[in-house]
Design an enzyme around this catalytic site. Sequence first.
Site, PDB file in Angstrom:
ATOM      1  CB  SER A 123      -1.135  -0.056   1.169  1.00 43.71           C
ATOM      2  OG  SER A 123      -1.607  -1.076   1.445  1.00 43.71           O
ATOM      3  CG  HIS A 144      -1.913  -0.233  -4.402  1.00 41.35           C
ATOM      4  ND1 HIS A 144      -2.184   1.121  -4.103  1.00 41.35           N
ATOM      5  CD2 HIS A 144      -2.056  -0.892  -3.373  1.00 41.35           C
ATOM      6  CE1 HIS A 144      -2.555   0.856  -2.893  1.00 41.35           C
ATOM      7  NE2 HIS A 144      -2.911  -0.252  -2.564  1.00 41.35           N
ATOM      8  CD  GLU A 156      -2.361   3.603  -6.877  1.00 40.98           C
ATOM      9  OE1 GLU A 156      -3.078   4.829  -6.620  1.00 40.98           O
ATOM     10  OE2 GLU A 156      -2.056   3.269  -6.031  1.00 40.98           O
ATOM     11  CG  ASN A 200      -4.152   4.203  -0.271  1.00 43.96           C
ATOM     12  OD1 ASN A 200      -5.010   4.239  -0.486  1.00 43.96           O
ATOM     13  ND2 ASN A 200      -3.047   3.297   0.027  1.00 43.96           N
TER      14      ASN A 200
END
Length: 390
Positions: A123, A144, A156, A200
Amino acid sequence: MKADELKTIAIIGAGDMGHGIAEICALGGLRVHLYDIQEAFVERGKQRIKASFEKMVSKQKMAAEEMNRALGAITGFTVLGDAVKDVDFMIEAAPEILDLKIKIFKEADAHAPAHAILASNTSNMSITRMGAATNRPDKVLGIHFFNPVMMMLLVEVIHGEGTSEETMQTSYELMSRLKNFRGNMVPVRVEKDTPGFIYNRLGAPIGLYMAELYEKGMVDPEAVDAKVRSIGAPMGPYEIMDFTGLDVNLHGNAYFAETLSPEFEPRGWMKRLVDEGNLGKKSGKGIFDWPDGARPTIDPAKADPNFDVTDIICLQVNEGTKLLEAGVTHSAAEIDKAVVNGGGSVFGPFALAKGMGWDKVAERCEAISKRLGIQWFMPTEMLKKGNIEI
Ligand code: NAD
């Protein structure tokens, strides 16, 4: 190697993410080697995949033959060297501990064929450091996925410092070939290994803003969530924190405090709840009560008239311009694409804020920054100049 020549993939870790990644790869016609440290964990991962396929078959959204073919494509392993021995690609989804990931990359590098691409589903952690642990940093990158993998379309594709363009392109093509239960996967390129990547990272200022408002006693979480839900969002920001787990939020904030700015340091209320074991949905109590895992009661009548959702959008746009300035991505539209496909929103922040005028967005960020005394929210030069194409 071209994406359509990739036949076999190893998934390292059969937990929440690993089993979902294995599932999507098997569905996409790849042979899957599913590895975990114990036979029981591999079995649990396989059972979760089977249960998920069976649900789709019972809803007539998948043919039984398709399910049997996909299940037959998955083989379990408990020896890492065996799992990666004859693969073309690996995705590591082991716990978020950098030393552990580095160890896995070293071992995989020693046993996988020279042409194999090695990816991490981390992450946050440094892809560059994982690449440096191997003799093939050009073939190491981040891939990701989002949770749950079978429902979230965004993936991603992340460039570490050593990653070659060929590795980026092959991986991007492979991801474009995959489908989950909602449709074709939507890969987005992340050109630099940066904290939080894109999705994120766009969530980082929201987390900070909400945490600070609560810390200062400026909001009632139920009233904020009621307001956000009144405009059509399925969940308010505080419920999302509880849903994700306050421990996960706390680690995320601590990581951003270390890598972006000390202003992200987890707030006292969050530390207290985590210390008490009140982690949110998974423990039955967090900011809200989750009786037997059921969603908290949010009274629509309590909606806070003073909470303005536009503030969140402005902070996200500002964060997005930091990524554009740093060359993490070259287009605001790509950022919007990531936000839309990684979460539940219909539009991305740039599309939503465009009509306000970039100067107004910048003014709003400056006002929030001054009101809360948080420098991180100050508008970037790019935002102030309105130098954004969307
Ligand atoms: P998880 O705890 O559900 O699963 C991790 C699995 O790895 C477990 O099955 C565990 O037995 C296994 N494992 C433990 N030690 C191992 C080792 N030495 N080698 C291989 N496997 C090992 O965790 P998760 O939520 O699936 O997260 C996995 C990765 O995906 C983490 O890097 C996490 O940050 C990332 N991620 C998680 C989410 C999420 O929402 N859960 C979303 C995106 C990315």
